[in-house]
Design a protein around this motif. Structure first.
Motif, PDB file in Angstrom:
ATOM      1  N   ILE A 144      74.935  99.416 -66.750  1.00  0.00           N
ATOM      2  CA  ILE A 144      74.201  98.406 -67.522  1.00  0.00           C
ATOM      3  C   ILE A 144      74.658  97.000 -67.143  1.00  0.00           C
ATOM      4  O   ILE A 144      73.844  96.096 -66.914  1.00  0.00           O
ATOM      5  CB  ILE A 144      74.389  98.642 -69.033  1.00  0.00           C
ATOM      6  N   TYR A 145      75.979  96.810 -67.066  1.00  0.00           N
ATOM      7  CA  TYR A 145      76.485  95.492 -66.681  1.00  0.00           C
ATOM      8  C   TYR A 145      76.112  95.151 -65.236  1.00  0.00           C
ATOM      9  O   TYR A 145      75.831  93.995 -64.912  1.00  0.00           O
ATOM     10  CB  TYR A 145      78.003  95.454 -66.840  1.00  0.00           C
ATOM     11  N   GLN A 153      79.150  91.217 -62.835  1.00  0.00           N
ATOM     12  CA  GLN A 153      79.862  92.051 -61.876  1.00  0.00           C
ATOM     13  C   GLN A 153      81.326  92.284 -62.255  1.00  0.00           C
ATOM     14  O   GLN A 153      81.903  93.325 -61.921  1.00  0.00           O
ATOM     15  CB  GLN A 153      79.779  91.438 -60.475  1.00  0.00           C
ATOM     16  N   ASP A 154      81.935  91.344 -62.969  1.00  0.00           N
ATOM     17  CA  ASP A 154      83.310  91.562 -63.441  1.00  0.00           C
ATOM     18  C   ASP A 154      83.360  92.748 -64.406  1.00  0.00           C
ATOM     19  O   ASP A 154      84.206  93.635 -64.281  1.00  0.00           O
ATOM     20  CB  ASP A 154      83.835  90.307 -64.148  1.00  0.00           C
ATOM     21  N   ALA A 155      82.451  92.752 -65.367  1.00  0.00           N
ATOM     22  CA  ALA A 155      82.415  93.841 -66.337  1.00  0.00           C
ATOM     23  C   ALA A 155      82.000  95.148 -65.673  1.00  0.00           C
ATOM     24  O   ALA A 155      82.526  96.219 -65.994  1.00  0.00           O
ATOM     25  CB  ALA A 155      81.460  93.502 -67.478  1.00  0.00           C
ATOM     26  N   ALA A 156      81.058  95.066 -64.739  1.00  0.00           N
ATOM     27  CA  ALA A 156      80.620  96.271 -64.033  1.00  0.00           C
ATOM     28  C   ALA A 156      81.781  96.902 -63.276  1.00  0.00           C
ATOM     29  O   ALA A 156      81.992  98.118 -63.336  1.00  0.00           O
ATOM     30  CB  ALA A 156      79.480  95.926 -63.071  1.00  0.00           C
ATOM     31  N   GLU A 157      82.550  96.082 -62.578  1.00  0.00           N
ATOM     32  CA  GLU A 157      83.687  96.606 -61.825  1.00  0.00           C
ATOM     33  C   GLU A 157      84.711  97.240 -62.761  1.00  0.00           C
ATOM     34  O   GLU A 157      85.268  98.309 -62.470  1.00  0.00           O
ATOM     35  CB  GLU A 157      84.339  95.493 -61.007  1.00  0.00           C
ATOM     36  N   LEU A 158      84.970  96.595 -63.884  1.00  0.00           N
ATOM     37  CA  LEU A 158      85.933  97.112 -64.848  1.00  0.00           C
ATOM     38  C   LEU A 158      85.541  98.502 -65.337  1.00  0.00           C
ATOM     39  O   LEU A 158      86.357  99.431 -65.319  1.00  0.00           O
ATOM     40  CB  LEU A 158      86.037  96.154 -66.037  1.00  0.00           C
ATOM     41  N   TRP A 159      84.282  98.675 -65.746  1.00  0.00           N
ATOM     42  CA  TRP A 159      83.859  99.952 -66.317  1.00  0.00           C
ATOM     43  C   TRP A 159      83.688 101.031 -65.252  1.00  0.00           C
ATOM     44  O   TRP A 159      84.021 102.197 -65.481  1.00  0.00           O
ATOM     45  CB  TRP A 159      82.587  99.773 -67.133  1.00  0.00           C
ATOM     46  N   TYR A 160      83.182 100.652 -64.085  1.00  0.00           N
ATOM     47  CA  TYR A 160      83.102 101.636 -62.999  1.00  0.00           C
ATOM     48  C   TYR A 160      84.503 102.135 -62.628  1.00  0.00           C
ATOM     49  O   TYR A 160      84.719 103.326 -62.404  1.00  0.00           O
ATOM     50  CB  TYR A 160      82.453 101.009 -61.762  1.00  0.00           C
ATOM     51  N   GLY A 176      82.160 100.965 -55.143  1.00  0.00           N
ATOM     52  CA  GLY A 176      82.238 100.517 -53.755  1.00  0.00           C
ATOM     53  C   GLY A 176      81.242  99.416 -53.453  1.00  0.00           C
ATOM     54  O   GLY A 176      81.575  98.422 -52.785  1.00  0.00           O
ATOM     55  N   PHE A 177      80.016  99.538 -53.948  1.00  0.00           N
ATOM     56  CA  PHE A 177      79.003  98.512 -53.709  1.00  0.00           C
ATOM     57  C   PHE A 177      79.364  97.202 -54.406  1.00  0.00           C
ATOM     58  O   PHE A 177      79.189  96.120 -53.837  1.00  0.00           O
ATOM     59  CB  PHE A 177      77.630  99.002 -54.181  1.00  0.00           C
ATOM     60  N   VAL A 178      79.855  97.297 -55.639  1.00  0.00           N
ATOM     61  CA  VAL A 178      80.240  96.076 -56.354  1.00  0.00           C
ATOM     62  C   VAL A 178      81.335  95.338 -55.596  1.00  0.00           C
ATOM     63  O   VAL A 178      81.267  94.115 -55.396  1.00  0.00           O
ATOM     64  CB  VAL A 178      80.702  96.417 -57.789  1.00  0.00           C
ATOM     65  N   ARG A 179      82.347  96.091 -55.163  1.00  0.00           N
ATOM     66  CA  ARG A 179      83.443  95.458 -54.421  1.00  0.00           C
ATOM     67  C   ARG A 179      82.962  94.916 -53.080  1.00  0.00           C
ATOM     68  O   ARG A 179      83.393  93.830 -52.656  1.00  0.00           O
ATOM     69  CB  ARG A 179      84.573  96.458 -54.223  1.00  0.00           C
ATOM     70  N   GLY A 180      82.093  95.647 -52.406  1.00  0.00           N
ATOM     71  CA  GLY A 180      81.574  95.171 -51.133  1.00  0.00           C
ATOM     72  C   GLY A 180      80.788  93.888 -51.292  1.00  0.00           C
ATOM     73  O   GLY A 180      80.924  92.958 -50.485  1.00  0.00           O
TER      74      GLY A 180
END
Length: 469
Positions: A144-145, A153-160, A176-180
């Motif tokens: 969702i984030y 993307q900060d919240a997305a990375e945290l929850w992933y 992996g995609f968020v970090r990339g």
């Protein structure tokens, strides 16, 4: 929820009968447990009825359990209605389950609410589901984030990352995609390796595409084959294994000679093994190989064992090293080795190489389950044969190591000399010469293609590095 003591005892006896395979007795005991006041026995009984194919009777017991306030029965009824497409009825069951403290209904209720656009309440339920131990809830929060790369993307990375820590393959893949996208290439690769290890079908192809576009063809080939089972070790493992191969083979030879053909009895609880009348310590359970599907399973991923148990705890060092160095064989809990020319030999090579990270004396394997597989343990007891440089064995060890890890012969030679601590080391493309502290001298010449051409191994020479009277 508190239940009458008699009902708890009857339910426990019923579940014990289920485990023992006495289903008729189990059914009677669970019926009695419910009648004595244990609402949860209705769900146990419904599960038992489903096993014998009586779905209508199972539904009846779920309804009886729901009427008695059992959250699990409420979840099951909600799931039945959701599968049938009646979302309104499913929501009613799930909400009652949540109100009564059931954690199973949280995630499904959140899914229904998210599907009709009630995002805030859905996210709150996802957070509660995560707190209750459901990794998919964290994945959904990350999704969702993330919002397809357009969101927070900060919240997305945290929850992933949270979901990935609990083994969620989809979360690791998306991480992996968020970090990339944020320029963290190493973090991206680490996440995709973990996703591949968790069994995500697309992670290996993502890694293969990344390496292929950068001309790293060996890595690209390895990952392109990973989902169906690679045919060779990864380049990262080849380098690690080659560096320590000669010394590891030497330790293994000493251990094998010591154990001989004697029967070895292991006690994983005590971390001991017995040979003859002697008992030794320092046992670490590395993993197991299955002759049925030709796969390797690291002990940390074996559901029958606690990774924190004393006999398994040290294996975390292997996993941590693999994560740091990007070695897939040390990251993935289960490895399909069926496409190797000799799958069991490949598993043995991997176990011996991994054992070198723990020091000690080497690795031993024991057949299990009537020949259906083998268990591998690492041994570390100071009373076992010590690992010392052997100038007579050195040429054989180097040549054997070069056969097992043929990619870089010079790496193998440097690894052996470094292991025993050379006092002098000369290196060129043509030769490597090492003087060892005890006065031994090892000289290895190479062909133009980097293959070992000649080995000269001299014993200690008189007067060199010897203590005076």
């Amino acid at each position: 929820m508190s239940y009458p003591v008699e009902s708890v005892e009857l339910r426990d006896r019923g579940l014990a009968a289920v485990r023992a395979g006495d289903l008729a007795d189990a059914e009677q005991l669970l019926r009695r447990a419910f009648d004595a006041g244990h609402a949860g026995a209705a769900n146990d009984l419904a599960d038992l009825l489903l096993r014998r194919g009586d779905r209508d009777e199972a539904l009846r017991w779920w309804r009886r359990g729901a009427e008695s306030g059992d959250p699990e029965c409420l979840f099951e009824l909600g799931y039945v209605d959701e599968a049938a497409g009646d979302l309104a009825a499913a929501e009613r069951w799930y909400r009652r389950g949540v109100e009564l403290g059931g954690t199973g209904s949280l995630l499904n209720l959140a899914n229904i609410l998210e599907g009709r656009g009630e995002r805030d309440e859905a996210m709150e339920l996802y957070r509660r589901a995560w707190a209750a131990g459901q990794d998919k809830a964290a994945f959904n929060l990350g999704r969702i984030y993330d919002d397809g790369g357009r969101g927070d993307q900060d919240a997305a990375e945290l929850w992933y990352a949270r979901a990935a820590e609990r083994g969620n393959a989809g979360a690791a893949f998306n991480l992996g995609f968020v970090r990339g996208d944020r320029g963290d290439v190493e973090g991206m690769l680490d996440a995709w390796r973990r996703a591949a290890g968790f069994g995500h079908p697309k992670a290996g192809h993502a890694l293969a595409d990344h390496y292929g576009r950068r001309g790293a063809l060996a890595q690209a080939r390895y990952w392109s084959e990973f989902a169906d089972g690679p045919r060779v070790f990864s380049p990262e493992f080849e380098s690690f294994g080659g560096w320590g191969a000669a010394a590891a083979i030497h330790r293994q030879d000493l251990l094998n000679d010591f154990l001989g053909d004697d029967y070895v009895h292991y006690d994983l609880d005590a971390r001991t093994f017995k040979v003859g009348e002697n008992t030794y310590g320092g046992v670490t359970f590395l993993g197991s190989f299955s002759n049925l599907d030709q796969s390797w399973l690291w002990s940390w991923d074996n559901s029958h064992f606690d990774p924190a148990a004393p006999a398994l705890a040290a294996v975390a060092k292997i996993r941590e090293y693999g994560a740091q160095q990007g070695i897939p064989e040390f990251i993935c809990g289960r490895l399909d080795m069926s496409n190797f020319p000799d799958p069991k030999q490949a598993a043995t090579i991997m176990a011996i190489a991994a054992g070198s990270l723990l020091g000690g004396n080497g690795v031993n394997s024991v057949g299990i389950n009537g020949g259906k597989g083998s268990t591998y343990v690492h041994l570390d007891d100071p009373r076992l044969p010590a690992d010392e440089y052997d100038p007579i064995a050195a040429p054989r060890l180097l040549m054997t190591a070069a056969q097992v890890f043929p990619a870089d012969h010079a790496l193998i030679v440097r690894g052996l000399l470094t292991h025993y601590g050379p006092s002098m080391l000369q290196m060129s493309q043509e030769a490597i010469i090492g003087e060892l502290p005890a006065g031994h001298r090892l000289a290895v010449e190479f062909t133009e293609n980097g293959l070992i051409k000649a080995i000269t191994s001299d014993p200690a020479r008189p007067g060199r590095d010897r203590a005076s009277d």
